[in-house]
Write an enzyme that holds these catalytic residues in place. Structure first.
Site, PDB file in Angstrom:
ATOM      1  N   GLU A 161       0.844  -1.197   0.000  1.00  0.00           N
ATOM      2  CA  GLU A 161       0.000   0.000   0.000  1.00  0.00           C
ATOM      3  C   GLU A 161       0.878   1.245   0.000  1.00  0.00           C
ATOM      4  O   GLU A 161       1.849   1.312   0.743  1.00  0.00           O
ATOM      5  CB  GLU A 161      -0.912  -0.025   1.232  1.00  0.00           C
ATOM      6  N   ALA A 223      10.543   2.453  -2.477  1.00  0.00           N
ATOM      7  CA  ALA A 223       9.812   3.718  -2.612  1.00  0.00           C
ATOM      8  C   ALA A 223       9.920   4.530  -1.325  1.00  0.00           C
ATOM      9  O   ALA A 223      10.219   5.731  -1.356  1.00  0.00           O
ATOM     10  CB  ALA A 223       8.343   3.456  -2.964  1.00  0.00           C
ATOM     11  N   GLY A 271       6.278  21.892   4.963  1.00  0.00           N
ATOM     12  CA  GLY A 271       6.679  20.559   5.401  1.00  0.00           C
ATOM     13  C   GLY A 271       8.078  20.129   5.056  1.00  0.00           C
ATOM     14  O   GLY A 271       8.668  19.409   5.815  1.00  0.00           O
ATOM     15  N   CYS A 282       5.942   4.869   9.130  1.00  0.00           N
ATOM     16  CA  CYS A 282       6.528   4.056   8.052  1.00  0.00           C
ATOM     17  C   CYS A 282       8.003   4.310   7.760  1.00  0.00           C
ATOM     18  O   CYS A 282       8.777   3.365   7.693  1.00  0.00           O
ATOM     19  CB  CYS A 282       5.728   4.252   6.772  1.00  0.00           C
ATOM     20  N   ARG A 352       2.538   8.511  15.686  1.00  0.00           N
ATOM     21  CA  ARG A 352       3.631   7.539  15.687  1.00  0.00           C
ATOM     22  C   ARG A 352       4.909   8.170  15.111  1.00  0.00           C
ATOM     23  O   ARG A 352       4.902   8.725  14.031  1.00  0.00           O
ATOM     24  CB  ARG A 352       3.232   6.286  14.900  1.00  0.00           C
TER      25      ARG A 352
END
Ligand code: NAD
Ligand code: UDX
Length: 486
Positions: A161, A223, A271, A282, A352
């Site tokens: 995903e 990726a 950002g 991740c 997280r």
């Protein structure tokens, strides 16, 4: 026969929930059930207040729930009935034993595979959606094969995903690509086609790519490693900027206009080079996973190369926290400091690996009193993060030092400094004149996301410090990244 009538998804988290909502929304003929061991999570998915915040998700879930989208704790029943099973369980970094701190912990994947092997009475396609090390599909296949019942056959697919939090619905509805890996055999191709058929309900054919299982698994790690590397690259440049007078926003703009490089993930507005580089569940985990994989494959040079992406991220966090402390005359003990934003990025309540956790840790270590405001993060979640043993060894000290506010103006009131940790849109348009007026002087503002109008804030009287740029007060020729002389 590979007709897909029922899908079961194991794991009702940030990936399983939104992904299945979008499948149900686009495939009225398929019944989709998301299962989880956590009764609390399933109850939340079945309530008015979903367990995760994602723009657009509420409407989609409420539109399908009870029709062809279900959330359940009856894991076994749903596995038995399903034609296709997504494994969407968490794969955190191992915090014990061999590979501690780097390898992916595959115990949840294994328990899901064992559950499938134990209860299944008919053939199934098992889809690995969680992010895993290369060859994990082989381990799943081995578990299934070792426990197979007569007449039952499995095909294992890899379907990583790529959604990002905060934009999950958009990413799922209009993916850059859908990636499906499988066995290069006739049965494997048939399974790949069955999953292509599911996505084909809303994703155009040219965006669905298929390949062998190992390429697919590695592509996901690759990726994320490339994305994380871009952030560490611009953050490394930001350090050079601060020492030279170059401006990282300008550098990113110039570099990003090269079409071979591109301007995304170096964005000159929000950002990029964020407060401390990347956070989220991740990037760090997946890059560490890749590093560990390289070490196991006896490729130490490759491992070291990717490890450096993590090192720069850690460095950026420490650098920013140190800058805050130095600017506040080298002591923050007992000083009130407002923290704007605790989520790891805007438009999510997820904390997280959020940069804010580490910034708060470094400031708490120095005895600062923190006043935290975030529009979406729940108080309980915030305290859980700050009282984690790796962050603070004394929960009562966290209680003493941290106040959580529901109003940003209240959080800033009577503070020495304000630190922007997340790029929430609402932060841009606050009444900073009012905020300045309520703060102790000299009032410091640390913009860790490079989102505010620094010239305007300096005009109001703030001492503004940001990343990748030295700011000068109008008409005063003094580098403002350094503490003003007393
Ligand atoms: P999560 O922690 O939000 O959700 C995982 C869920 O799985 C939890 O609710 C947990 O209770 C459940 N679970 C664990 N073992 C189970 C079992 N045996 N049976 C039933 N339920 C079980 O995790 P997530 O963020 O959704 O991530 C899931 C996977 O997707 C990870 O491998 C992650 O790397 C990958 N991924 C995440 C993102 C993201 O943005 N969060 C994006 C792409 C890929
Ligand atoms: C990431 C990947 O983008 C996604 O494809 C993958 O499936 C899961 O991991 P996510 O972690 O949800 O998604 O958010 P992302 O937008 O990638 O941001 C990750 C972190 O990098 C955030 O802390 C963000 O603030 C930071 N970031 C992002 C930067 O510091 N600079 C940027 O230019 C972009």
């Amino acid at each position: 026969d590979m007709t897909i009538g029922k899908i079961c998804c194991i794991g009702a988290g940030y990936v399983g929930g939104p992904t299945c909502a979008i499948i149900a929304h686009n495939c009225p003929s398929i019944q989709v059930t998301v299962v989880d061991l956590s009764e609390e999570r399933i109850a939340q998915w079945n309530s008015d207040r979903l367990p995760i915040f994602e723009p657009g998700l509420d409407d989609i879930v409420k539109g399908c729930r009870g029709k062809n989208l279900f959330f359940s704790t009856d894991v076994e029943k749903e596995i038995i009935e399903a034609d296709l099973i997504f494994i969407c369980v968490n794969t955190p970094t191992k915090n014990y034993g061999v590979g501690k701190g780097r390898a992916a912990d595959l115990k949840y994947i294994e328990s899901a595979a064992r559950m499938i092997a134990t209860v299944s009475t008919k053939s199934k396609i098992v889809v690995e959606k969680s992010t895993v090390p290369v060859k994990a599909a082989e381990s799943i296949a081995n578990i299934l094969k070792a426990n197979v019942k007569p007449g039952v056959k499995y095909q294992i697919l890899s379907n990583p995903e790529f959604l990002a939090e905060g934009t999950a619905v958009k990413d799922l509805l209009q993916p850059d690509r859908v990636l499906i890996g499988g066995d290069q055999t006739p049965e494997g191709h048939e399974a790949i086609q069955a999953l292509c058929w599911v996505y084909g309900h809303w994703v155009s054919k040219d965006r669905i790519i298929t390949m062998n299982t190992w390429s697919s698994e590695l592509s996901k790690l690759a990726a994320n490693a490339f994305l994380a590397q871009r952030i560490s690259s611009i953050n490394a440049m930001s350090a050079i900027c601060e020492s030279t007078g170059a401006d990282v926003t300008e550098v990113a703009h110039a570099v990003g206009m090269d079409t071979r490089i591109g301007n995304k993930f170096l964005k000159a507005s929000v950002g990029y080079g964020g407060i401390s580089g990347f956070g989220g569940s991740c990037f760090q985990k997946d890059v560490l996973n890749l590093v560990y994989l390289c070490e196991c494959l006896n490729l130490p040079e490759v491992a070291e190369y990717w490890q450096q992406v993590i090192n720069i991220n850690d460095y950026q966090r420490r650098r920013f926290a140190n800058k805050i402390i130095e600017s506040l005359f080298n002591t923050v003990t007992n000083k009130n400091i407002a923290i704007f934003g605790f989520a790891f990025k805007k438009d999510t309540g997820d904390t997280r690996e959020s940069a804010a956790i580490y910034i708060c840790k470094y400031l708490m270590d120095e005895g600062a009193k923190l006043h935290i405001y975030d529009p979406k993060v729940e108080e309980k979640q915030l305290i859980t993060e700050l009282t984690h043993p790796a962050i603070s060894d004394d929960p009562s000290r966290v209680k003493e030092l941290v106040t959580i506010h529901k109003d940003p103006y209240e959080a800033a009131n009577n503070t020495h400094a304000l630190v922007v940790c997340t790029e929430w849109d609402e932060f841009i348009n606050y009444d900073y004149e009012k905020i300045y007026g309520s703060m102790l002087k000299p009032a410091f503002l640390f913009d860790g996301r490079i989102i505010l109008d620094h010239q305007k804030l300096m005009g109001l009287g703030f001492n503004v410090i940001t990343i990748g740029k030295r700011l000068q007060r109008p008409n005063v020729h003094r580098p403002y990244a350094q503490a003003p002389a007393q």
